[in-house]
Design a protein around this motif. Sequence first.
Motif, PDB file in Angstrom:
ATOM      1  N   ASN A 121     -11.112 -11.825   7.708  1.00 42.31           N
ATOM      2  CA  ASN A 121     -10.287 -11.144   6.699  1.00 42.31           C
ATOM      3  C   ASN A 121     -11.078 -10.539   5.546  1.00 42.31           C
ATOM      4  N   ASP A 122     -12.258  -9.973   5.816  1.00 41.09           N
ATOM      5  CA  ASP A 122     -12.984  -9.268   4.763  1.00 41.09           C
ATOM      6  C   ASP A 122     -12.868  -7.762   4.985  1.00 41.09           C
ATOM      7  N   SER A 123     -13.430  -6.990   4.089  1.00 40.74           N
ATOM      8  CA  SER A 123     -13.296  -5.527   4.155  1.00 40.74           C
ATOM      9  C   SER A 123     -13.916  -4.961   5.418  1.00 40.74           C
ATOM     10  N   GLN A 124     -15.044  -5.531   5.836  1.00 40.51           N
ATOM     11  CA  GLN A 124     -15.698  -5.038   7.041  1.00 40.51           C
ATOM     12  C   GLN A 124     -14.819  -5.289   8.272  1.00 40.51           C
ATOM     13  N   SER A 125     -14.192  -6.455   8.328  1.00 40.81           N
ATOM     14  CA  SER A 125     -13.308  -6.766   9.457  1.00 40.81           C
ATOM     15  C   SER A 125     -12.133  -5.795   9.501  1.00 40.81           C
ATOM     16  N   TYR A 126     -11.598  -5.464   8.323  1.00 41.67           N
ATOM     17  CA  TYR A 126     -10.459  -4.528   8.253  1.00 41.67           C
ATOM     18  C   TYR A 126     -10.861  -3.146   8.780  1.00 41.67           C
ATOM     19  N   THR A 127     -11.995  -2.688   8.344  1.00 44.36           N
ATOM     20  CA  THR A 127     -12.474  -1.370   8.779  1.00 44.36           C
ATOM     21  C   THR A 127     -12.686  -1.335  10.285  1.00 44.36           C
ATOM     22  N   ILE A 128     -13.269  -2.395  10.815  1.00 40.26           N
ATOM     23  CA  ILE A 128     -13.535  -2.464  12.269  1.00 40.26           C
ATOM     24  C   ILE A 128     -12.228  -2.438  13.050  1.00 40.26           C
ATOM     25  N   LEU A 129     -11.244  -3.206  12.605  1.00 37.08           N
ATOM     26  CA  LEU A 129      -9.956  -3.249  13.306  1.00 37.08           C
ATOM     27  C   LEU A 129      -9.218  -1.920  13.213  1.00 37.08           C
ATOM     28  N   LEU A 130      -9.279  -1.293  12.055  1.00 40.09           N
ATOM     29  CA  LEU A 130      -8.594  -0.018  11.860  1.00 40.09           C
ATOM     30  C   LEU A 130      -9.175   1.055  12.786  1.00 40.09           C
ATOM     31  N   GLU A 131     -10.478   1.090  12.895  1.00 40.16           N
ATOM     32  CA  GLU A 131     -11.120   2.051  13.793  1.00 40.16           C
ATOM     33  C   GLU A 131     -10.803   1.729  15.250  1.00 40.16           C
ATOM     34  N   HIS A 132     -10.750   0.453  15.553  1.00 45.18           N
ATOM     35  CA  HIS A 132     -10.459   0.058  16.929  1.00 45.18           C
ATOM     36  C   HIS A 132      -9.044   0.449  17.337  1.00 45.18           C
ATOM     37  N   LEU A 133      -8.099   0.337  16.414  1.00 46.09           N
ATOM     38  CA  LEU A 133      -6.706   0.678  16.717  1.00 46.09           C
ATOM     39  C   LEU A 133      -6.592   2.130  17.186  1.00 46.09           C
TER      40      LEU A 133
ATOM     41  N   ASN B 284      -4.631  -7.848   2.947  1.00 43.46           N
ATOM     42  CA  ASN B 284      -4.036  -7.375   1.696  1.00 43.46           C
ATOM     43  C   ASN B 284      -4.793  -6.119   1.252  1.00 43.46           C
ATOM     44  N   LYS B 285      -4.474  -5.016   1.926  1.00 52.00           N
ATOM     45  CA  LYS B 285      -5.167  -3.763   1.678  1.00 52.00           C
ATOM     46  C   LYS B 285      -4.165  -2.632   1.434  1.00 52.00           C
ATOM     47  N   PRO B 286      -4.512  -1.689   0.546  1.00 50.92           N
ATOM     48  CA  PRO B 286      -3.638  -0.523   0.362  1.00 50.92           C
ATOM     49  C   PRO B 286      -3.531   0.244   1.685  1.00 50.92           C
ATOM     50  N   GLY B 287      -2.362   0.704   1.987  1.00 52.08           N
ATOM     51  CA  GLY B 287      -2.202   1.507   3.193  1.00 52.08           C
ATOM     52  C   GLY B 287      -1.767   0.746   4.420  1.00 52.08           C
ATOM     53  N   VAL B 288      -1.754  -0.587   4.351  1.00 51.97           N
ATOM     54  CA  VAL B 288      -1.346  -1.374   5.520  1.00 51.97           C
ATOM     55  C   VAL B 288       0.104  -1.068   5.897  1.00 51.97           C
ATOM     56  N   ALA B 289       0.984  -0.969   4.882  1.00 54.60           N
ATOM     57  CA  ALA B 289       2.398  -0.695   5.155  1.00 54.60           C
ATOM     58  C   ALA B 289       2.559   0.649   5.859  1.00 54.60           C
TER      59      ALA B 289
ATOM     60  N   ALA C 215       7.192  -3.776  13.212  1.00 56.40           N
ATOM     61  CA  ALA C 215       8.354  -4.297  12.478  1.00 56.40           C
ATOM     62  C   ALA C 215       8.061  -5.687  11.934  1.00 56.40           C
ATOM     63  N   GLY C 216       7.474  -6.541  12.783  1.00 54.13           N
ATOM     64  CA  GLY C 216       7.126  -7.886  12.330  1.00 54.13           C
ATOM     65  C   GLY C 216       6.109  -7.864  11.201  1.00 54.13           C
ATOM     66  N   GLY C 217       5.168  -6.933  11.272  1.00 54.46           N
ATOM     67  CA  GLY C 217       4.169  -6.823  10.217  1.00 54.46           C
ATOM     68  C   GLY C 217       4.770  -6.413   8.881  1.00 54.46           C
ATOM     69  N   LEU C 218       5.735  -5.502   8.912  1.00 55.76           N
ATOM     70  CA  LEU C 218       6.396  -5.084   7.675  1.00 55.76           C
ATOM     71  C   LEU C 218       7.138  -6.253   7.033  1.00 55.76           C
ATOM     72  N   VAL C 219       7.724  -7.091   7.864  1.00 53.78           N
ATOM     73  CA  VAL C 219       8.394  -8.290   7.356  1.00 53.78           C
ATOM     74  C   VAL C 219       7.359  -9.242   6.758  1.00 53.78           C
ATOM     75  N   ARG C 220       6.256  -9.400   7.476  1.00 57.47           N
ATOM     76  CA  ARG C 220       5.218 -10.339   7.036  1.00 57.47           C
ATOM     77  C   ARG C 220       4.668  -9.973   5.661  1.00 57.47           C
ATOM     78  N   ILE C 221       4.449  -8.679   5.422  1.00 51.87           N
ATOM     79  CA  ILE C 221       3.861  -8.277   4.131  1.00 51.87           C
ATOM     80  C   ILE C 221       4.938  -8.022   3.080  1.00 51.87           C
ATOM     81  N   LYS C 222       6.207  -8.265   3.456  1.00 49.26           N
ATOM     82  CA  LYS C 222       7.326  -8.087   2.519  1.00 49.26           C
ATOM     83  C   LYS C 222       7.282  -6.687   1.885  1.00 49.26           C
ATOM     84  N   ALA C 223       7.321  -5.687   2.747  1.00 42.58           N
ATOM     85  CA  ALA C 223       7.168  -4.291   2.304  1.00 42.58           C
ATOM     86  C   ALA C 223       8.464  -3.757   1.704  1.00 42.58           C
ATOM     87  N   LYS C 224       8.924  -4.394   0.624  1.00 39.81           N
ATOM     88  CA  LYS C 224      10.180  -3.980  -0.012  1.00 39.81           C
ATOM     89  C   LYS C 224      10.096  -2.551  -0.554  1.00 39.81           C
ATOM     90  N   ASP C 225       8.872  -2.113  -0.910  1.00 36.59           N
ATOM     91  CA  ASP C 225       8.719  -0.757  -1.441  1.00 36.59           C
ATOM     92  C   ASP C 225       8.851   0.305  -0.358  1.00 36.59           C
TER      93      ASP C 225
END
Length: 472
Positions: free
Chosen positions: A254-266, A286-291, A310-320
Amino acid sequence: MSVELTRNKDTLRVVIGAESHVEGLNEGLAAVRNEAGIYKVILDLKNCFFLQSKSLATILAFKKEVQKNKAELLLVNVSEEVHQLFEMTNLLPLFNISQDYTSFSADELLAKFLDPEEADRVSDYIAENYTDEIKARLYDVLEGSDPLLKEYAVLTIGKAHDYDAAAKIKECLDSDSGSVVRAAILVIGWFGELSVKERLYEFLKSTVSDVAEAAAGSIALLADDTDAEKIGMLLKSDSPRLRIVASQALSLINDSQSYTILLEHLKAEKNEDVRAFTVKSLAGFNKPGVADILLAGFDDESLKVREASAGGLVRIKAKDKIEEILKRITDKDSWVGYFAVKALGEMHSEISAEKLIEAYAEVEENVRLAIIEALGKIKYDSSVFLQGLIKDDNEDVRKEVLGSLMKIKPDAAAQTAAKLVVSDESWLVRFKAVEILDTIRPTGYKDVLRSRLTAEENKYVREKIQNILEVL
Protein backbone atom coordinates in the motif's frame (compact mmCIF):
# COMPACT_ATOMS: atom_id res chain seq x y z
CA MET A 1 -14.42 -37.99 41.73
CA SER A 2 -17.98 -36.68 41.54
CA VAL A 3 -17.20 -33.02 42.24
CA GLU A 4 -14.22 -30.67 42.55
CA LEU A 5 -14.56 -27.46 44.56
CA THR A 6 -12.25 -24.47 44.27
CA ARG A 7 -12.74 -21.18 46.08
CA ASN A 8 -11.02 -17.95 45.04
CA LYS A 9 -12.00 -15.11 47.37
CA ASP A 10 -15.77 -14.70 46.90
CA THR A 11 -16.03 -17.06 43.90
CA LEU A 12 -16.74 -20.79 44.19
CA ARG A 13 -16.07 -23.02 41.19
CA VAL A 14 -17.95 -26.31 41.18
CA VAL A 15 -16.60 -28.81 38.62
CA ILE A 16 -18.89 -31.80 38.16
CA GLY A 17 -17.03 -35.07 37.63
CA ALA A 18 -17.34 -37.35 34.60
CA GLU A 19 -19.27 -39.94 36.63
CA SER A 20 -22.27 -39.70 38.94
CA HIS A 21 -23.50 -36.33 37.74
CA VAL A 22 -26.48 -36.32 40.08
CA GLU A 23 -24.28 -37.05 43.08
CA GLY A 24 -21.77 -34.40 42.04
CA LEU A 25 -24.48 -31.78 41.59
CA ASN A 26 -25.91 -32.55 45.01
CA GLU A 27 -22.47 -32.30 46.62
CA GLY A 28 -21.90 -28.99 44.87
CA LEU A 29 -25.25 -27.70 46.04
CA ALA A 30 -24.43 -28.67 49.62
CA ALA A 31 -21.14 -26.76 49.35
CA VAL A 32 -22.93 -23.65 48.11
CA ARG A 33 -25.25 -23.82 51.12
CA ASN A 34 -22.36 -24.24 53.56
CA GLU A 35 -19.96 -21.64 52.18
CA ALA A 36 -20.31 -18.11 53.52
CA GLY A 37 -19.47 -14.91 51.67
CA ILE A 38 -19.94 -16.35 48.20
CA TYR A 39 -21.05 -13.84 45.58
CA LYS A 40 -20.38 -15.86 42.43
CA VAL A 41 -20.83 -19.57 41.76
CA ILE A 42 -19.35 -21.08 38.61
CA LEU A 43 -20.95 -24.42 37.79
CA ASP A 44 -18.50 -26.13 35.42
CA LEU A 45 -20.09 -28.88 33.28
CA LYS A 46 -17.03 -29.66 31.16
CA ASN A 47 -17.24 -33.37 32.04
CA CYS A 48 -20.99 -33.63 31.46
CA PHE A 49 -21.46 -34.65 27.84
CA PHE A 50 -25.05 -35.53 28.74
CA LEU A 51 -27.34 -35.01 31.72
CA GLN A 52 -30.37 -36.85 32.96
CA SER A 53 -33.44 -34.67 33.10
CA LYS A 54 -33.62 -35.12 36.89
CA SER A 55 -30.27 -33.32 37.14
CA LEU A 56 -31.99 -30.19 35.93
CA ALA A 57 -33.96 -29.98 39.19
CA THR A 58 -30.69 -29.77 41.11
CA ILE A 59 -29.33 -27.10 38.76
CA LEU A 60 -32.51 -25.11 39.32
CA ALA A 61 -31.94 -25.54 43.07
CA PHE A 62 -28.43 -24.11 42.51
CA LYS A 63 -29.97 -21.02 40.98
CA LYS A 64 -32.51 -20.68 43.80
CA GLU A 65 -29.83 -21.03 46.48
CA VAL A 66 -27.51 -18.57 44.78
CA GLN A 67 -30.28 -16.01 44.34
CA LYS A 68 -31.20 -16.40 47.99
CA ASN A 69 -27.69 -15.16 48.82
CA LYS A 70 -27.92 -12.39 46.19
CA ALA A 71 -25.07 -13.99 44.31
CA GLU A 72 -24.49 -14.79 40.63
CA LEU A 73 -24.66 -18.25 39.02
CA LEU A 74 -22.69 -18.87 35.84
CA LEU A 75 -22.85 -22.14 33.87
CA VAL A 76 -19.69 -22.82 31.87
CA ASN A 77 -18.47 -25.41 29.35
CA VAL A 78 -21.95 -26.67 28.52
CA SER A 79 -21.84 -29.39 25.85
CA GLU A 80 -24.07 -29.18 22.79
CA GLU A 81 -26.17 -32.08 24.05
CA VAL A 82 -26.73 -30.46 27.44
CA HIS A 83 -27.44 -27.13 25.78
CA GLN A 84 -30.14 -28.83 23.68
CA LEU A 85 -31.63 -30.32 26.86
CA PHE A 86 -31.87 -26.83 28.38
CA GLU A 87 -33.42 -25.58 25.15
CA MET A 88 -36.02 -28.38 24.94
CA THR A 89 -37.05 -27.82 28.54
CA ASN A 90 -37.29 -24.04 28.03
CA LEU A 91 -34.64 -23.37 30.69
CA LEU A 92 -32.16 -21.41 28.55
CA PRO A 93 -33.60 -17.98 29.47
CA LEU A 94 -33.06 -18.74 33.15
CA PHE A 95 -29.28 -19.20 33.02
CA ASN A 96 -26.17 -17.29 32.09
CA ILE A 97 -24.09 -19.71 30.00
CA SER A 98 -20.57 -19.13 28.69
CA GLN A 99 -17.30 -20.83 27.79
CA ASP A 100 -14.50 -20.91 30.38
CA TYR A 101 -11.32 -22.96 29.94
CA THR A 102 -9.85 -22.20 33.37
CA SER A 103 -10.38 -25.73 34.71
CA PHE A 104 -8.91 -27.53 31.68
CA SER A 105 -5.48 -29.14 31.82
CA ALA A 106 -2.88 -28.45 29.11
CA ASP A 107 -3.64 -31.77 27.40
CA GLU A 108 -7.39 -31.15 27.53
CA LEU A 109 -6.89 -27.75 25.93
CA LEU A 110 -4.67 -29.08 23.16
CA ALA A 111 -7.20 -31.82 22.41
CA LYS A 112 -9.70 -29.07 21.57
CA PHE A 113 -7.53 -28.04 18.61
CA LEU A 114 -9.18 -31.00 16.88
CA ASP A 115 -12.63 -29.44 17.31
CA PRO A 116 -13.20 -26.95 14.47
CA GLU A 117 -15.84 -25.08 16.48
CA GLU A 118 -13.54 -24.51 19.47
CA ALA A 119 -10.01 -24.50 18.05
CA ASP A 120 -9.77 -20.74 17.47
CA ARG A 121 -11.25 -19.84 20.86
CA VAL A 122 -8.94 -22.27 22.67
CA SER A 123 -5.94 -20.96 20.76
CA ASP A 124 -6.78 -17.40 21.82
CA TYR A 125 -7.26 -18.51 25.44
CA ILE A 126 -3.91 -20.33 25.55
CA ALA A 127 -2.10 -17.36 24.02
CA GLU A 128 -3.56 -15.05 26.67
CA ASN A 129 -2.71 -17.49 29.48
CA TYR A 130 0.67 -18.75 28.25
CA THR A 131 2.64 -20.79 30.80
CA ASP A 132 5.86 -22.79 30.75
CA GLU A 133 3.82 -25.98 30.91
CA ILE A 134 1.69 -25.15 27.87
CA LYS A 135 4.78 -23.85 26.06
CA ALA A 136 6.52 -27.21 26.53
CA ARG A 137 3.43 -29.10 25.33
CA LEU A 138 3.14 -26.91 22.23
CA TYR A 139 6.78 -27.56 21.41
CA ASP A 140 6.09 -31.29 21.73
CA VAL A 141 3.23 -30.92 19.24
CA LEU A 142 5.60 -29.25 16.75
CA GLU A 143 7.70 -32.44 16.86
CA GLY A 144 4.62 -34.57 16.21
CA SER A 145 2.90 -35.60 12.98
CA ASP A 146 -0.70 -34.42 13.37
CA PRO A 147 -1.08 -31.50 10.91
CA LEU A 148 -4.15 -30.02 12.60
CA LEU A 149 -2.50 -29.95 16.02
CA LYS A 150 0.69 -28.52 14.50
CA GLU A 151 -1.21 -25.80 12.64
CA TYR A 152 -2.88 -24.53 15.79
CA ALA A 153 0.28 -24.96 17.86
CA VAL A 154 2.15 -22.69 15.43
CA LEU A 155 -0.65 -20.10 15.41
CA THR A 156 -0.94 -20.15 19.20
CA ILE A 157 2.80 -19.69 19.64
CA GLY A 158 2.58 -16.75 17.26
CA LYS A 159 -0.33 -15.15 19.12
CA ALA A 160 1.61 -15.55 22.39
CA HIS A 161 4.65 -13.77 20.85
CA ASP A 162 6.91 -16.64 21.90
CA TYR A 163 9.99 -15.53 19.96
CA ASP A 164 12.02 -18.39 21.48
CA ALA A 165 10.21 -20.66 19.02
CA ALA A 166 11.29 -18.75 15.89
CA ALA A 167 13.67 -21.49 14.71
CA LYS A 168 11.03 -24.19 15.22
CA ILE A 169 8.48 -22.12 13.28
CA LYS A 170 10.88 -21.74 10.35
CA GLU A 171 11.31 -25.52 10.26
CA CYS A 172 7.56 -25.82 9.71
CA LEU A 173 7.98 -24.18 6.30
CA ASP A 174 9.18 -27.60 5.14
CA SER A 175 5.98 -29.36 6.25
CA ASP A 176 4.03 -31.52 3.78
CA SER A 177 0.83 -29.95 5.13
CA GLY A 178 -0.34 -26.75 3.44
CA SER A 179 -2.18 -25.65 6.58
CA VAL A 180 0.98 -25.95 8.69
CA VAL A 181 3.04 -24.07 6.09
CA ARG A 182 0.39 -21.32 5.95
CA ALA A 183 0.45 -20.99 9.76
CA ALA A 184 4.25 -20.81 9.78
CA ILE A 185 4.28 -18.13 7.07
CA LEU A 186 1.80 -16.02 9.03
CA VAL A 187 3.78 -16.27 12.27
CA ILE A 188 7.05 -15.45 10.49
CA GLY A 189 5.40 -12.22 9.38
CA TRP A 190 4.14 -11.51 12.91
CA PHE A 191 7.63 -12.15 14.30
CA GLY A 192 9.31 -9.88 11.72
CA GLU A 193 11.70 -12.64 10.63
CA LEU A 194 13.46 -10.86 7.78
CA SER A 195 15.95 -13.71 7.36
CA VAL A 196 13.39 -15.81 5.50
CA LYS A 197 11.62 -13.06 3.51
CA GLU A 198 13.20 -14.12 0.23
CA ARG A 199 12.00 -17.66 0.73
CA LEU A 200 8.43 -16.41 1.14
CA TYR A 201 8.50 -15.26 -2.48
CA GLU A 202 8.51 -18.89 -3.56
CA PHE A 203 5.32 -19.50 -1.61
CA LEU A 204 3.56 -16.81 -3.65
CA LYS A 205 3.65 -19.37 -6.45
CA SER A 206 2.02 -22.10 -4.35
CA THR A 207 -0.99 -23.85 -5.87
CA VAL A 208 -2.57 -23.78 -2.40
CA SER A 209 -4.39 -20.45 -2.34
CA ASP A 210 -4.26 -20.08 1.46
CA VAL A 211 -0.48 -20.50 1.40
CA ALA A 212 -0.03 -17.95 -1.39
CA GLU A 213 -2.29 -15.42 0.36
CA ALA A 214 -0.42 -15.89 3.65
CA ALA A 215 2.87 -15.30 1.84
CA ALA A 216 1.50 -12.08 0.32
CA GLY A 217 0.48 -10.86 3.76
CA SER A 218 3.78 -11.67 5.44
CA ILE A 219 5.88 -10.20 2.64
CA ALA A 220 3.87 -7.00 3.06
CA LEU A 221 4.64 -6.99 6.80
CA LEU A 222 8.34 -7.46 6.09
CA ALA A 223 8.51 -5.18 3.03
CA ASP A 224 11.08 -2.48 2.38
CA ASP A 225 11.39 -0.02 -0.53
CA THR A 226 12.49 -2.75 -2.95
CA ASP A 227 9.62 -5.18 -2.53
CA ALA A 228 6.94 -3.40 -4.57
CA GLU A 229 9.09 -3.52 -7.69
CA LYS A 230 9.99 -7.18 -7.12
CA ILE A 231 6.35 -8.16 -6.68
CA GLY A 232 5.41 -6.03 -9.68
CA MET A 233 7.56 -8.32 -11.84
CA LEU A 234 5.20 -11.17 -10.96
CA LEU A 235 2.40 -9.31 -12.72
CA LYS A 236 4.11 -10.33 -15.97
CA SER A 237 3.61 -14.02 -15.16
CA ASP A 238 1.56 -16.20 -17.51
CA SER A 239 -0.35 -17.45 -14.48
CA PRO A 240 -3.54 -15.44 -13.74
CA ARG A 241 -3.56 -16.87 -10.22
CA LEU A 242 -0.03 -15.56 -9.54
CA ARG A 243 -0.96 -12.14 -10.94
CA ILE A 244 -3.90 -12.02 -8.50
CA VAL A 245 -1.62 -12.92 -5.59
CA ALA A 246 0.85 -10.23 -6.69
CA SER A 247 -1.99 -7.67 -6.81
CA GLN A 248 -2.97 -8.68 -3.29
CA ALA A 249 0.59 -8.28 -2.01
CA LEU A 250 0.90 -4.82 -3.58
CA SER A 251 -2.40 -3.72 -2.07
CA LEU A 252 -1.15 -4.82 1.35
CA ILE A 253 2.17 -2.97 0.97
CA ASN A 254 0.00 0.00 0.00
CA ASP A 255 2.70 2.56 -0.85
CA SER A 256 2.82 4.99 -3.77
CA GLN A 257 5.00 2.70 -5.87
CA SER A 258 2.57 -0.20 -5.41
CA TYR A 259 -0.33 2.05 -6.47
CA THR A 260 1.46 3.17 -9.62
CA ILE A 261 2.35 -0.42 -10.55
CA LEU A 262 -1.23 -1.62 -10.10
CA LEU A 263 -2.69 1.31 -12.01
CA GLU A 264 -0.43 0.65 -14.98
CA HIS A 265 -1.17 -3.05 -14.82
CA LEU A 266 -4.93 -2.46 -14.92
CA LYS A 267 -4.55 -0.77 -18.31
CA ALA A 268 -2.79 -3.82 -19.77
CA GLU A 269 -4.52 -6.75 -18.03
CA LYS A 270 -6.77 -8.83 -20.30
CA ASN A 271 -8.01 -11.51 -17.89
CA GLU A 272 -11.32 -10.41 -16.32
CA ASP A 273 -10.68 -12.15 -13.00
CA VAL A 274 -7.31 -10.47 -12.58
CA ARG A 275 -8.72 -7.15 -13.77
CA ALA A 276 -11.54 -7.36 -11.23
CA PHE A 277 -9.10 -8.18 -8.44
CA THR A 278 -6.84 -5.32 -9.50
CA VAL A 279 -9.79 -2.91 -9.29
CA LYS A 280 -10.58 -4.27 -5.84
CA SER A 281 -6.92 -3.79 -4.83
CA LEU A 282 -6.82 -0.19 -6.06
CA ALA A 283 -9.85 0.59 -3.90
CA GLY A 284 -7.65 -0.07 -0.88
CA PHE A 285 -5.42 2.95 -1.60
CA ASN A 286 -6.13 6.38 -0.15
CA LYS A 287 -5.22 8.22 -3.34
CA PRO A 288 -6.85 11.05 -5.31
CA GLY A 289 -8.59 9.69 -8.37
CA VAL A 290 -9.42 6.24 -7.01
CA ALA A 291 -13.16 6.99 -7.09
CA ASP A 292 -12.89 8.04 -10.75
CA ILE A 293 -11.09 4.80 -11.59
CA LEU A 294 -13.89 2.85 -9.92
CA LEU A 295 -16.59 4.83 -11.73
CA ALA A 296 -14.86 4.08 -15.02
CA GLY A 297 -15.05 0.40 -14.08
CA PHE A 298 -18.82 0.52 -14.66
CA ASP A 299 -18.05 0.75 -18.38
CA ASP A 300 -15.86 -2.35 -18.42
CA GLU A 301 -17.14 -5.19 -20.61
CA SER A 302 -16.79 -7.61 -17.69
CA LEU A 303 -19.60 -7.94 -15.13
CA LYS A 304 -17.00 -9.04 -12.60
CA VAL A 305 -15.09 -5.79 -13.02
CA ARG A 306 -18.32 -3.79 -12.74
CA GLU A 307 -19.21 -5.61 -9.52
CA ALA A 308 -15.72 -4.99 -8.12
CA SER A 309 -16.02 -1.30 -9.03
CA ALA A 310 -19.35 -0.99 -7.22
CA GLY A 311 -17.91 -2.73 -4.18
CA GLY A 312 -14.89 -0.45 -4.26
CA LEU A 313 -17.05 2.68 -4.27
CA VAL A 314 -18.82 1.36 -1.19
CA ARG A 315 -15.51 0.51 0.46
CA ILE A 316 -14.10 4.03 0.05
CA LYS A 317 -17.46 5.59 1.00
CA ALA A 318 -17.51 7.72 -2.15
CA LYS A 319 -20.38 9.94 -0.99
CA ASP A 320 -19.03 12.78 -3.15
CA LYS A 321 -19.68 10.63 -6.21
CA ILE A 322 -23.34 9.82 -5.47
CA GLU A 323 -24.67 12.22 -8.11
CA GLU A 324 -22.46 10.61 -10.75
CA ILE A 325 -23.46 7.12 -9.65
CA LEU A 326 -27.13 8.14 -9.83
CA LYS A 327 -26.65 9.13 -13.48
CA ARG A 328 -25.65 5.52 -14.20
CA ILE A 329 -28.97 4.04 -13.02
CA THR A 330 -30.68 4.59 -16.37
CA ASP A 331 -27.68 3.60 -18.50
CA LYS A 332 -28.63 1.85 -21.73
CA ASP A 333 -26.70 -1.15 -20.44
CA SER A 334 -28.95 -2.43 -17.64
CA TRP A 335 -26.04 -4.10 -15.87
CA VAL A 336 -24.39 -0.71 -15.42
CA GLY A 337 -27.60 0.47 -13.77
CA TYR A 338 -27.79 -2.69 -11.69
CA PHE A 339 -24.34 -2.29 -10.14
CA ALA A 340 -24.83 1.46 -9.69
CA VAL A 341 -27.99 0.76 -7.67
CA LYS A 342 -26.19 -1.93 -5.67
CA ALA A 343 -23.51 0.58 -4.70
CA LEU A 344 -26.07 3.22 -3.70
CA GLY A 345 -27.94 0.75 -1.51
CA GLU A 346 -24.79 -0.28 0.34
CA MET A 347 -23.84 3.38 0.82
CA HIS A 348 -27.20 3.97 2.59
CA SER A 349 -27.66 7.35 0.94
CA GLU A 350 -31.02 8.95 1.76
CA ILE A 351 -30.44 11.33 -1.15
CA SER A 352 -30.57 8.32 -3.46
CA ALA A 353 -33.94 6.97 -2.32
CA GLU A 354 -36.19 9.45 -4.14
CA LYS A 355 -34.04 9.24 -7.27
CA LEU A 356 -34.27 5.45 -7.22
CA ILE A 357 -38.05 5.63 -6.94
CA GLU A 358 -38.22 8.12 -9.81
CA ALA A 359 -36.07 5.88 -12.02
CA TYR A 360 -37.99 2.68 -11.28
CA ALA A 361 -40.43 2.90 -14.20
CA GLU A 362 -37.65 3.66 -16.70
CA VAL A 363 -35.36 0.70 -16.03
CA GLU A 364 -35.29 -2.99 -16.82
CA GLU A 365 -36.26 -5.82 -14.50
CA ASN A 366 -32.81 -6.56 -13.03
CA VAL A 367 -32.38 -2.89 -12.09
CA ARG A 368 -35.91 -2.73 -10.64
CA LEU A 369 -35.18 -5.65 -8.34
CA ALA A 370 -31.94 -3.98 -7.28
CA ILE A 371 -33.85 -0.76 -6.52
CA ILE A 372 -36.32 -2.58 -4.28
CA GLU A 373 -33.47 -4.25 -2.39
CA ALA A 374 -31.58 -0.95 -2.08
CA LEU A 375 -34.62 0.85 -0.67
CA GLY A 376 -34.69 -1.70 2.13
CA LYS A 377 -31.15 -0.67 3.11
CA ILE A 378 -31.68 3.09 3.05
CA LYS A 379 -33.14 4.90 6.06
CA TYR A 380 -35.98 6.47 4.13
CA ASP A 381 -39.68 5.67 4.37
CA SER A 382 -40.37 4.22 0.93
CA SER A 383 -43.13 1.96 2.28
CA VAL A 384 -45.93 3.62 0.28
CA PHE A 385 -44.01 3.10 -2.96
CA LEU A 386 -43.13 -0.48 -2.06
CA GLN A 387 -46.67 -1.40 -1.07
CA GLY A 388 -47.79 -0.13 -4.44
CA LEU A 389 -45.78 -2.94 -6.03
CA ILE A 390 -47.44 -5.86 -4.25
CA LYS A 391 -49.75 -6.41 -7.21
CA ASP A 392 -46.90 -6.47 -9.72
CA ASP A 393 -47.07 -9.39 -12.18
CA ASN A 394 -43.48 -10.39 -11.34
CA GLU A 395 -43.32 -12.74 -8.35
CA ASP A 396 -39.70 -11.77 -7.70
CA VAL A 397 -40.77 -8.15 -7.31
CA ARG A 398 -43.46 -9.06 -4.79
CA LYS A 399 -41.04 -11.24 -2.84
CA GLU A 400 -38.35 -8.52 -2.74
CA VAL A 401 -40.94 -5.97 -1.61
CA LEU A 402 -41.68 -8.07 1.47
CA GLY A 403 -38.01 -8.29 2.37
CA SER A 404 -37.41 -4.56 2.02
CA LEU A 405 -40.58 -3.59 3.86
CA MET A 406 -39.52 -5.72 6.82
CA LYS A 407 -36.29 -3.72 7.13
CA ILE A 408 -37.78 -0.24 6.96
CA LYS A 409 -41.32 -0.65 8.33
CA PRO A 410 -42.02 -3.99 10.06
CA ASP A 411 -45.67 -3.19 10.82
CA ALA A 412 -46.39 -2.57 7.15
CA ALA A 413 -44.47 -5.72 6.23
CA ALA A 414 -46.55 -7.79 8.66
CA GLN A 415 -49.83 -6.45 7.28
CA THR A 416 -48.73 -7.03 3.70
CA ALA A 417 -47.45 -10.52 4.49
CA ALA A 418 -50.76 -11.45 6.18
CA LYS A 419 -52.56 -10.54 2.95
CA LEU A 420 -50.14 -12.23 0.55
CA VAL A 421 -49.91 -15.48 2.51
CA VAL A 422 -53.61 -15.93 1.78
CA SER A 423 -54.00 -14.42 -1.67
CA ASP A 424 -50.76 -14.55 -3.65
CA GLU A 425 -50.70 -17.10 -6.47
CA SER A 426 -46.94 -17.70 -6.17
CA TRP A 427 -45.83 -20.22 -3.58
CA LEU A 428 -42.46 -18.44 -3.39
CA VAL A 429 -44.18 -15.23 -2.31
CA ARG A 430 -46.39 -17.09 0.17
CA PHE A 431 -43.31 -18.84 1.59
CA LYS A 432 -41.60 -15.46 2.03
CA ALA A 433 -44.78 -14.08 3.64
CA VAL A 434 -44.75 -16.94 6.16
CA GLU A 435 -41.10 -16.19 6.99
CA ILE A 436 -41.94 -12.52 7.52
CA LEU A 437 -44.82 -13.35 9.87
CA ASP A 438 -42.63 -15.75 11.83
CA THR A 439 -39.90 -13.11 12.16
CA ILE A 440 -42.12 -10.17 13.15
CA ARG A 441 -44.78 -12.22 15.01
CA PRO A 442 -47.55 -9.59 14.95
CA THR A 443 -50.71 -10.02 17.04
CA GLY A 444 -52.88 -12.78 15.60
CA TYR A 445 -50.26 -14.20 13.23
CA LYS A 446 -50.68 -17.71 14.67
CA ASP A 447 -54.35 -17.64 13.72
CA VAL A 448 -53.44 -16.50 10.21
CA LEU A 449 -51.00 -19.39 9.83
CA ARG A 450 -53.40 -21.98 11.28
CA SER A 451 -56.14 -20.80 8.93
CA ARG A 452 -53.78 -20.93 5.94
CA LEU A 453 -52.52 -24.42 6.82
CA THR A 454 -55.81 -26.06 5.87
CA ALA A 455 -55.99 -24.25 2.53
CA GLU A 456 -52.31 -24.39 1.52
CA GLU A 457 -51.56 -26.76 -1.37
CA ASN A 458 -47.83 -26.23 -1.80
CA LYS A 459 -45.86 -28.73 0.29
CA TYR A 460 -42.96 -26.38 1.03
CA VAL A 461 -45.21 -23.61 2.36
CA ARG A 462 -47.30 -26.13 4.29
CA GLU A 463 -44.21 -27.69 5.89
CA LYS A 464 -42.90 -24.24 6.83
CA ILE A 465 -46.18 -23.35 8.55
CA GLN A 466 -46.30 -26.73 10.33
CA ASN A 467 -42.77 -26.32 11.63
CA ILE A 468 -43.57 -22.87 13.02
CA LEU A 469 -46.79 -23.97 14.68
CA GLU A 470 -45.16 -27.05 16.21
CA VAL A 471 -42.43 -24.90 17.78
CA LEU A 472 -45.07 -22.55 19.13
